[in-house]
Scaffold this active site. Sequence first.
Site, PDB file in Angstrom:
ATOM      1  N   GLU A 197      24.666  31.641  31.705  1.00 28.55           N
ATOM      2  CA  GLU A 197      25.846  32.480  31.514  1.00 28.55           C
ATOM      3  C   GLU A 197      26.900  32.236  32.592  1.00 28.55           C
ATOM      4  OE1 GLU A 197      23.419  36.091  29.248  1.00 28.55           O
ATOM      5  OE2 GLU A 197      24.140  36.384  31.293  1.00 28.55           O
ATOM      6  N   ASN A 200      44.402  46.368  57.596  1.00 26.69           N
ATOM      7  CA  ASN A 200      44.830  47.478  56.733  1.00 26.69           C
ATOM      8  C   ASN A 200      44.449  47.265  55.268  1.00 26.69           C
ATOM      9  OD1 ASN A 200      46.743  45.591  56.001  1.00 26.69           O
ATOM     10  ND2 ASN A 200      48.523  46.820  56.623  1.00 26.69           N
ATOM     11  N   ARG A 229      52.922  51.744  46.283  1.00 27.61           N
ATOM     12  CA  ARG A 229      53.111  51.798  47.737  1.00 27.61           C
ATOM     13  C   ARG A 229      52.699  53.164  48.297  1.00 27.61           C
ATOM     14  NH1 ARG A 229      53.994  47.203  50.794  1.00 27.61           N
ATOM     15  NH2 ARG A 229      55.404  48.329  52.156  1.00 27.61           N
ATOM     16  N   ARG A 254      45.009  53.547  52.683  1.00 27.34           N
ATOM     17  CA  ARG A 254      44.912  53.247  54.115  1.00 27.34           C
ATOM     18  C   ARG A 254      44.624  54.490  54.951  1.00 27.34           C
ATOM     19  NH1 ARG A 254      50.149  49.483  53.526  1.00 27.34           N
ATOM     20  NH2 ARG A 254      49.153  47.456  53.127  1.00 27.34           N
ATOM     21  N   HIS A 313      27.307  44.260  30.492  1.00 32.09           N
ATOM     22  CA  HIS A 313      26.294  43.237  30.232  1.00 32.09           C
ATOM     23  C   HIS A 313      25.801  42.692  31.560  1.00 32.09           C
ATOM     24  CE1 HIS A 313      24.342  39.583  28.732  1.00 32.09           C
ATOM     25  NE2 HIS A 313      24.922  38.991  29.758  1.00 32.09           N
ATOM     26  N   LYS A 318      42.595  42.590  50.737  1.00 29.88           N
ATOM     27  CA  LYS A 318      42.561  41.538  51.756  1.00 29.88           C
ATOM     28  C   LYS A 318      41.122  41.205  52.164  1.00 29.88           C
ATOM     29  CE  LYS A 318      47.062  42.956  53.683  1.00 29.88           C
ATOM     30  NZ  LYS A 318      47.779  43.397  54.892  1.00 29.88           N
ATOM     31  N   ASN A 378      27.783  50.415  25.311  1.00 33.23           N
ATOM     32  CA  ASN A 378      26.993  50.589  26.545  1.00 33.23           C
ATOM     33  C   ASN A 378      27.645  49.943  27.767  1.00 33.23           C
ATOM     34  OD1 ASN A 378      26.426  47.908  26.001  1.00 33.23           O
ATOM     35  ND2 ASN A 378      24.208  48.183  25.800  1.00 33.23           N
ATOM     36  N   LYS A 390      32.268  45.380  29.666  1.00 34.31           N
ATOM     37  CA  LYS A 390      32.667  45.147  28.285  1.00 34.31           C
ATOM     38  C   LYS A 390      33.996  45.838  27.974  1.00 34.31           C
ATOM     39  CE  LYS A 390      27.863  44.745  26.686  1.00 34.31           C
ATOM     40  NZ  LYS A 390      26.833  45.277  25.744  1.00 34.31           N
ATOM     41  N   TYR A 407      26.166  34.655  23.171  1.00 35.48           N
ATOM     42  CA  TYR A 407      25.078  35.378  22.499  1.00 35.48           C
ATOM     43  C   TYR A 407      24.309  34.482  21.515  1.00 35.48           C
ATOM     44  CZ  TYR A 407      26.767  39.860  24.322  1.00 35.48           C
ATOM     45  OH  TYR A 407      27.126  40.903  25.137  1.00 35.48           O
TER      46      TYR A 407
END
Length: 326
Positions: free
Chosen positions: A126, A289, A262, A279, A115, A186, A112, A9, A49
């Site tokens: 949903e 990597n 980087r 890495r 969901h 990746k 909270n 949320k 909802y």
Amino acid sequence: MEQTFIAVKPDGVMRGLCGEIIKRFEAKGFRLVAAKFIQPTEDHMKKHYLDLAAMPFYAGLCTYMSSGPIMAMVWEGMNIVAQGRLLLGETDPSKSQPGSIRGDLCVNIGRNIIHGSDTAENAKNEVGLWFKPEEFVTYQLPAHAFINEPTSFLAFSAVSLPWMMFLRGDEDRSPAEMEQTFIAVKPDGVLRGLCGEIIRRFEAKGFKLVAAKFIQPTEDHMKKHYLDLAAMPFYAGLCKYMSSGPVMAMVWEGQNIVKMGRLMLGETDPSKSQPGSIRGDLCINIGRNIIHGSDTAENAKNEVGLWFKPEEFVTYQLPAHAFIYE
């Protein structure tokens, strides 16, 4: 094997908890099959909802849920609806067990943070409301047989690539410049369950996620992405591998983020990466990597434009912004 809809949320996003939440689902052994970072409309939330339309809090809930960005996801696994609800904890965090997401990470029932579908029927509805069929990615986790007792096991076979990555230098950039960078987990990072850990690190650094989608790119798309490496001997293999499985594609925003991003990634060759970098901590081999990050501001602009349309971005302000930047 079933699917469930999970959404971080606006309060969870603003508190930088997307990575932590994704990490918990990955650690459990569930599989992410669709995700997007989006600010839904109030009309969309009213549909979501609709079963609560008679409740006095319905209008306020829909207004709040459309007031900021959401990380919308579909997760897949055995008995995931029931188990996902256990992971979330009680709707009221004060009644949630320690170890659950709400038990550990929030206090108030009105904030909270997450969901999750409560029944298989609601999960189906949903998922259909939030995602189109073409937004799903089909793949197999290599650890599947060690998570679920299998009747059959289809191992994910990645392409073996004996290529070496080409290391490109960074540009010095002004620390006062707010910029964007393209970051992609990746296929090897996704299949090792590292999306959450990587997102958590960028959130913890103070950077802001402004676009994300979980996608299996085509080989042609990867050829465009790596066009500057077309003359290199590993180009074909690299493009083939990067289109062999799902990728978590993201745009992050922050001051001097290309250069700092980087540094967070570490060297292209993990064996030369400092401990503390992604890495340096999480991978071993240069051909696996786990993450891509734009190396210059110009390349970042091009990569962001290649992967995302303008309407896929979310505009918002992190509440901690003033405590991250002077």
